[in-house]
Design a protein around this motif. Sequence first.
Motif, PDB file in Angstrom:
ATOM      1  N   GLU A   8       0.812  -1.224   0.000  1.00  0.00           N
ATOM      2  CA  GLU A   8       0.000   0.000   0.000  1.00  0.00           C
ATOM      3  C   GLU A   8       0.841   1.267   0.000  1.00  0.00           C
ATOM      4  OE1 GLU A   8      -3.348  -0.096  -0.413  1.00  0.00           O
ATOM      5  OE2 GLU A   8      -2.913  -2.217  -0.689  1.00  0.00           O
ATOM      6  N   HIS A   9       2.145   1.137   0.152  1.00  0.00           N
ATOM      7  CA  HIS A   9       3.016   2.310   0.152  1.00  0.00           C
ATOM      8  C   HIS A   9       3.378   2.716  -1.274  1.00  0.00           C
ATOM      9  CE1 HIS A   9       3.802   1.169   4.435  1.00  0.00           C
ATOM     10  NE2 HIS A   9       3.608   2.465   4.529  1.00  0.00           N
ATOM     11  N   TYR A  10       3.967   3.902  -1.372  1.00  0.00           N
ATOM     12  CA  TYR A  10       4.328   4.471  -2.662  1.00  0.00           C
ATOM     13  C   TYR A  10       5.839   4.612  -2.771  1.00  0.00           C
ATOM     14  CZ  TYR A  10      -0.594   5.679  -2.912  1.00  0.00           C
ATOM     15  OH  TYR A  10      -1.955   5.605  -2.943  1.00  0.00           O
ATOM     16  N   TRP A  11       6.325   4.510  -3.990  1.00  0.00           N
ATOM     17  CA  TRP A  11       7.740   4.703  -4.305  1.00  0.00           C
ATOM     18  C   TRP A  11       7.848   5.656  -5.476  1.00  0.00           C
ATOM     19  CZ3 TRP A  11       6.114   0.369  -1.972  1.00  0.00           C
ATOM     20  CH2 TRP A  11       6.950  -0.237  -1.042  1.00  0.00           C
ATOM     21  N   PHE A  12       8.978   6.348  -5.559  1.00  0.00           N
ATOM     22  CA  PHE A  12       9.273   7.175  -6.719  1.00  0.00           C
ATOM     23  C   PHE A  12      10.297   6.436  -7.560  1.00  0.00           C
ATOM     24  CE2 PHE A  12      11.679  10.402  -9.029  1.00  0.00           C
ATOM     25  CZ  PHE A  12      10.643  11.020  -9.703  1.00  0.00           C
ATOM     26  N   ASN A  13       9.983   6.227  -8.816  1.00  0.00           N
ATOM     27  CA  ASN A  13      10.879   5.539  -9.742  1.00  0.00           C
ATOM     28  C   ASN A  13      11.767   6.600 -10.395  1.00  0.00           C
ATOM     29  OD1 ASN A  13      11.965   4.451 -12.206  1.00  0.00           O
ATOM     30  ND2 ASN A  13      10.532   2.767 -12.012  1.00  0.00           N
ATOM     31  N   THR A  14      13.062   6.570 -10.069  1.00  0.00           N
ATOM     32  CA  THR A  14      13.986   7.582 -10.583  1.00  0.00           C
ATOM     33  C   THR A  14      14.273   7.422 -12.066  1.00  0.00           C
ATOM     34  OG1 THR A  14      15.884   6.235  -9.915  1.00  0.00           O
ATOM     35  CG2 THR A  14      15.105   7.890  -8.339  1.00  0.00           C
ATOM     36  N   LYS A  15      14.062   6.246 -12.597  1.00  0.00           N
ATOM     37  CA  LYS A  15      14.311   6.014 -14.025  1.00  0.00           C
ATOM     38  C   LYS A  15      13.161   6.536 -14.880  1.00  0.00           C
ATOM     39  CE  LYS A  15      15.891   2.423 -17.183  1.00  0.00           C
ATOM     40  NZ  LYS A  15      16.305   1.024 -17.300  1.00  0.00           N
ATOM     41  N   SER A  16      11.928   6.242 -14.461  1.00  0.00           N
ATOM     42  CA  SER A  16      10.762   6.656 -15.247  1.00  0.00           C
ATOM     43  C   SER A  16      10.218   8.016 -14.825  1.00  0.00           C
ATOM     44  CB  SER A  16       9.643   5.617 -15.126  1.00  0.00           C
ATOM     45  OG  SER A  16       9.087   5.633 -13.810  1.00  0.00           O
ATOM     46  N   GLY A  17      10.561   8.442 -13.591  1.00  0.00           N
ATOM     47  CA  GLY A  17      10.013   9.695 -13.077  1.00  0.00           C
ATOM     48  C   GLY A  17       8.578   9.568 -12.615  1.00  0.00           C
ATOM     49  N   GLN A  18       8.109   8.331 -12.438  1.00  0.00           N
ATOM     50  CA  GLN A  18       6.724   8.081 -12.065  1.00  0.00           C
ATOM     51  C   GLN A  18       6.616   7.576 -10.627  1.00  0.00           C
ATOM     52  OE1 GLN A  18       4.124   8.739 -14.298  1.00  0.00           O
ATOM     53  NE2 GLN A  18       5.846   9.611 -15.428  1.00  0.00           N
ATOM     54  N   VAL A  19       5.458   7.806 -10.026  1.00  0.00           N
ATOM     55  CA  VAL A  19       5.152   7.256  -8.715  1.00  0.00           C
ATOM     56  C   VAL A  19       4.531   5.885  -8.918  1.00  0.00           C
ATOM     57  CG1 VAL A  19       3.694   7.529  -6.669  1.00  0.00           C
ATOM     58  CG2 VAL A  19       4.854   9.513  -7.655  1.00  0.00           C
ATOM     59  N   GLU A  20       4.949   4.926  -8.085  1.00  0.00           N
ATOM     60  CA  GLU A  20       4.429   3.561  -8.161  1.00  0.00           C
ATOM     61  C   GLU A  20       3.787   3.192  -6.838  1.00  0.00           C
ATOM     62  OE1 GLU A  20       7.948   1.290  -8.943  1.00  0.00           O
ATOM     63  OE2 GLU A  20       8.077   1.987 -11.016  1.00  0.00           O
ATOM     64  N   LYS A  21       2.668   2.500  -6.883  1.00  0.00           N
ATOM     65  CA  LYS A  21       2.054   1.974  -5.672  1.00  0.00           C
ATOM     66  C   LYS A  21       2.528   0.547  -5.519  1.00  0.00           C
ATOM     67  CE  LYS A  21      -2.086   1.732  -2.974  1.00  0.00           C
ATOM     68  NZ  LYS A  21      -3.494   2.047  -2.885  1.00  0.00           N
ATOM     69  N   GLY A  22       3.188   0.277  -4.411  1.00  0.00           N
ATOM     70  CA  GLY A  22       3.805  -1.028  -4.219  1.00  0.00           C
ATOM     71  C   GLY A  22       5.134  -1.061  -4.944  1.00  0.00           C
ATOM     72  N   PRO A  23       6.038  -1.948  -4.505  1.00  0.00           N
ATOM     73  CA  PRO A  23       7.355  -2.029  -5.141  1.00  0.00           C
ATOM     74  C   PRO A  23       7.270  -2.725  -6.500  1.00  0.00           C
ATOM     75  CG  PRO A  23       7.181  -3.648  -3.391  1.00  0.00           C
ATOM     76  CD  PRO A  23       5.918  -2.845  -3.368  1.00  0.00           C
ATOM     77  N   GLN A  24       7.156  -1.946  -7.568  1.00  0.00           N
ATOM     78  CA  GLN A  24       6.969  -2.494  -8.904  1.00  0.00           C
ATOM     79  C   GLN A  24       8.273  -2.616  -9.691  1.00  0.00           C
ATOM     80  OE1 GLN A  24       3.944  -0.294 -11.003  1.00  0.00           O
ATOM     81  NE2 GLN A  24       2.673  -0.165  -9.178  1.00  0.00           N
ATOM     82  N   SER A  25       9.233  -1.765  -9.404  1.00  0.00           N
ATOM     83  CA  SER A  25      10.466  -1.751 -10.186  1.00  0.00           C
ATOM     84  C   SER A  25      11.647  -2.166  -9.315  1.00  0.00           C
ATOM     85  CB  SER A  25      10.693  -0.365 -10.776  1.00  0.00           C
ATOM     86  OG  SER A  25      10.780   0.591  -9.739  1.00  0.00           O
ATOM     87  N   SER A  26      12.805  -2.282  -9.940  1.00  0.00           N
ATOM     88  CA  SER A  26      14.026  -2.677  -9.252  1.00  0.00           C
ATOM     89  C   SER A  26      14.358  -1.689  -8.134  1.00  0.00           C
ATOM     90  CB  SER A  26      15.178  -2.728 -10.259  1.00  0.00           C
ATOM     91  OG  SER A  26      16.407  -2.862  -9.589  1.00  0.00           O
ATOM     92  N   TRP A  27      14.911  -2.194  -7.052  1.00  0.00           N
ATOM     93  CA  TRP A  27      15.294  -1.333  -5.928  1.00  0.00           C
ATOM     94  C   TRP A  27      16.294  -0.265  -6.363  1.00  0.00           C
ATOM     95  CZ3 TRP A  27      20.366  -0.955  -4.603  1.00  0.00           C
ATOM     96  CH2 TRP A  27      21.230  -1.954  -5.070  1.00  0.00           C
ATOM     97  N   GLU A  28      17.050  -0.531  -7.429  1.00  0.00           N
ATOM     98  CA  GLU A  28      18.046   0.431  -7.909  1.00  0.00           C
ATOM     99  C   GLU A  28      17.410   1.716  -8.425  1.00  0.00           C
ATOM    100  OE1 GLU A  28      21.571  -2.389  -9.596  1.00  0.00           O
ATOM    101  OE2 GLU A  28      19.699  -2.324 -10.744  1.00  0.00           O
ATOM    102  N   ASN A  29      16.136   1.646  -8.797  1.00  0.00           N
ATOM    103  CA  ASN A  29      15.451   2.806  -9.378  1.00  0.00           C
ATOM    104  C   ASN A  29      14.345   3.350  -8.486  1.00  0.00           C
ATOM    105  OD1 ASN A  29      16.973   2.526 -11.765  1.00  0.00           O
ATOM    106  ND2 ASN A  29      15.572   0.958 -12.486  1.00  0.00           N
ATOM    107  N   ARG A  30      14.312   2.924  -7.218  1.00  0.00           N
ATOM    108  CA  ARG A  30      13.219   3.331  -6.340  1.00  0.00           C
ATOM    109  C   ARG A  30      13.708   4.186  -5.185  1.00  0.00           C
ATOM    110  NH1 ARG A  30      11.246  -2.360  -5.664  1.00  0.00           N
ATOM    111  NH2 ARG A  30      12.056  -2.045  -3.573  1.00  0.00           N
ATOM    112  N   MET A  31      12.901   5.191  -4.849  1.00  0.00           N
ATOM    113  CA  MET A  31      13.073   5.967  -3.625  1.00  0.00           C
ATOM    114  C   MET A  31      11.816   5.752  -2.809  1.00  0.00           C
ATOM    115  SD  MET A  31      14.648   9.511  -5.141  1.00  0.00           S
ATOM    116  CE  MET A  31      15.001  10.249  -3.556  1.00  0.00           C
ATOM    117  N   GLY A  32      11.983   5.441  -1.545  1.00  0.00           N
ATOM    118  CA  GLY A  32      10.819   5.234  -0.699  1.00  0.00           C
ATOM    119  C   GLY A  32      11.058   4.101   0.267  1.00  0.00           C
TER     120      GLY A  32
END
Length: 64
Positions: A8-32
Amino acid sequence: MADTPTPEHYWFNTKSGQVEKGPQSSWENRMGPYDTEAEARSALDTAASKSAQWEREDAKWEDS
């Protein structure tokens, strides 16, 4: 910022510049994780602000 990440938490994907709900992308591209979408959307600004604060604190430490 969230203490224990959940889908239920949100992450910021530094590669795509998009917000994601739940850990959808690699940890290397996530802030949160962040509790809200708005917090995740502000991730880069928050990081820049904290970095500037740490630099000011470092400068004070070096001057003393």
